[in-house]
Design a protein around this motif. Structure first.
Motif, PDB file in Angstrom:
ATOM      1  N   ASP A  14     -17.903 -54.620 -63.662  1.00 50.36           N
ATOM      2  CA  ASP A  14     -18.315 -55.791 -64.446  1.00 50.36           C
ATOM      3  C   ASP A  14     -19.757 -56.188 -64.114  1.00 50.36           C
ATOM      4  O   ASP A  14     -20.542 -56.508 -65.002  1.00 50.36           O
ATOM      5  N   GLN A  15     -20.106 -56.168 -62.840  1.00 53.76           N
ATOM      6  CA  GLN A  15     -21.477 -56.468 -62.421  1.00 53.76           C
ATOM      7  C   GLN A  15     -22.455 -55.448 -62.985  1.00 53.76           C
ATOM      8  O   GLN A  15     -23.537 -55.792 -63.467  1.00 53.76           O
ATOM      9  N   MET A  16     -22.081 -54.163 -62.950  1.00 56.99           N
ATOM     10  CA  MET A  16     -22.962 -53.120 -63.473  1.00 56.99           C
ATOM     11  C   MET A  16     -23.109 -53.222 -64.991  1.00 56.99           C
ATOM     12  O   MET A  16     -24.188 -52.958 -65.534  1.00 56.99           O
ATOM     13  N   LEU A  17     -22.054 -53.624 -65.679  1.00 54.09           N
ATOM     14  CA  LEU A  17     -22.155 -53.839 -67.124  1.00 54.09           C
ATOM     15  C   LEU A  17     -23.190 -54.916 -67.435  1.00 54.09           C
ATOM     16  O   LEU A  17     -24.020 -54.766 -68.343  1.00 54.09           O
ATOM     17  N   GLU A  18     -23.159 -55.988 -66.669  1.00 49.27           N
ATOM     18  CA  GLU A  18     -24.125 -57.066 -66.862  1.00 49.27           C
ATOM     19  C   GLU A  18     -25.549 -56.574 -66.637  1.00 49.27           C
ATOM     20  O   GLU A  18     -26.455 -56.857 -67.435  1.00 49.27           O
ATOM     21  N   ILE A  19     -25.758 -55.824 -65.563  1.00 45.09           N
ATOM     22  CA  ILE A  19     -27.089 -55.302 -65.257  1.00 45.09           C
ATOM     23  C   ILE A  19     -27.538 -54.311 -66.327  1.00 45.09           C
ATOM     24  O   ILE A  19     -28.716 -54.263 -66.701  1.00 45.09           O
ATOM     25  N   ALA A  20     -26.598 -53.533 -66.864  1.00 46.00           N
ATOM     26  CA  ALA A  20     -26.936 -52.538 -67.881  1.00 46.00           C
ATOM     27  C   ALA A  20     -27.309 -53.169 -69.214  1.00 46.00           C
ATOM     28  O   ALA A  20     -27.968 -52.529 -70.045  1.00 46.00           O
ATOM     29  N   GLY A  21     -26.901 -54.419 -69.431  1.00 40.27           N
ATOM     30  CA  GLY A  21     -27.244 -55.098 -70.679  1.00 40.27           C
ATOM     31  C   GLY A  21     -26.057 -55.381 -71.577  1.00 40.27           C
ATOM     32  O   GLY A  21     -26.199 -55.502 -72.796  1.00 40.27           O
ATOM     33  N   PHE A  22     -24.872 -55.509 -70.946  1.00 39.75           N
ATOM     34  CA  PHE A  22     -23.662 -55.749 -71.730  1.00 39.75           C
ATOM     35  C   PHE A  22     -22.975 -57.044 -71.311  1.00 39.75           C
ATOM     36  O   PHE A  22     -23.087 -57.492 -70.168  1.00 39.75           O
ATOM     37  N   GLU A  23     -22.240 -57.606 -72.259  1.00 39.26           N
ATOM     38  CA  GLU A  23     -21.333 -58.721 -71.990  1.00 39.26           C
ATOM     39  C   GLU A  23     -19.913 -58.170 -72.049  1.00 39.26           C
ATOM     40  O   GLU A  23     -19.467 -57.704 -73.104  1.00 39.26           O
ATOM     41  N   ASN A  24     -19.215 -58.192 -70.947  1.00 37.39           N
ATOM     42  CA  ASN A  24     -17.884 -57.602 -70.854  1.00 37.39           C
ATOM     43  C   ASN A  24     -16.876 -58.462 -71.621  1.00 37.39           C
ATOM     44  O   ASN A  24     -16.602 -59.600 -71.245  1.00 37.39           O
TER      45      ASN A  24
END
Length: 267
Positions: free
Chosen positions: A175-185
């Motif tokens: 979830d943290q990596m998704l945020e850093i990658a530019g996504f909203e989970n």
């Protein structure tokens, strides 16, 4: 005789090492095994799991002690380690409790980016490789610092399993990596790795559906069903190691995220 060295792991457990630096280390987590290799602990690491595929030479040569959640305790006992390194999420708590009655066991607990940095620092300390760990940490921080953060977020579902579908929820490193990658989970409100139905995926209305290469090996053949379910969404296969592995593998993540953003059109 070496004096007893005392450390605290990421689960706030006290770990006492009669032998320091340790000479016989078993690693129970693939990403941490790779990190230990990059610390230069080729001679010290004597056992790894069957999922510790990096580095390749270690996978071929080191003694395998079972799976991350199905450890072969008798093999571990025969190796007689003076340090075992595991992870709260990856390993079975009952097996860890059994091992810690016989051997020093240091456990990581990683949900946020900073937890991963702390793991590297603490593993460097407990293995007697603080300078090597610090060097890798600084390289990781510099690499992520060059990744633009002020970008519009795309709503995304990150799937890790098939039949049933399972997603990465909140309180996970992914979830943290998704945020850093530019996504909203879209499943951030759910805990850990929930099962999700097709109806839930449809209702979440993701703009992007990311199919991880691990633990379930999603492939091209799995794209069509989800594309049919969510025709407006972009469905992609992604490298699960780069979303879920912490340690030195993180050096590859910012470059991968930049390429993924370009592929999806996030700028």
């Amino acid at each position: 005789m070496n004096p007893l060295r005392i450390f605290t792991d990421q689960m706030q457990r006290v770990v006492e090492l009669p032998v320091w630096p340790p000479k016989r280390i078993i690693s129970l987590v693939p990403s941490q095994t790779e990190f230990l290799a990059d610390l230069g602990l080729d001679n010290e690491v004597i056992g790894i799991t069957k999922f510790c595929i990096h580095p390749k030479r270690w996978f071929q040569e080191k003694t395998r002690v079972g799976g991350t959640k199905t450890l072969n305790l008798s093999v571990i006992q025969a190796l007689n380690p003076d340090l075992i390194i595991g992870n709260k999420e990856e390993n079975d708590i009952q097996q860890i409790q059994a091992l810690q009655t016989q051997f020093p066991v240091w456990m990581s607990d990683i949900i946020r980016f900073q937890d991963a940095l702390q793991m590297m620092h603490q593993v460097g300390e407990i293995t007697g490789r603080p300078m090597e760990a610090q060097s890798i940490m600084e390289d990781v921080e510099n690499a992520f610092a060059n990744l633009p953060v002020r970008i519009p977020k795309r709503k995304a579902a990150y799937l890790i399993w098939y039949k049933p579908y399972m997603a990465a929820g909140g309180t996970t490193y992914i979830d943290q990596m998704l945020e850093i990658a530019g996504f909203e989970n879209v499943f951030q409100h759910l805990v850990r790795y929930p099962e999700v139905t097709e109806e839930q995926i449809l209702a979440a209305n993701p703009e992007v559906i990311l199919l991880s290469s691990e633990p379930f090996p999603f492939a091209e053949k799995h794209i069509d069903a989800l594309q049919h379910l969510c025709p407006a969404a972009k469905v992609l296969l992604v490298d699960g190691e780069l979303f879920s592995w912490y340690g030195s593998r993180m050096l590859q993540v910012p470059g991968y995220f930049k390429r993924l953003r370009e592929q999806i059109g996030i700028t």
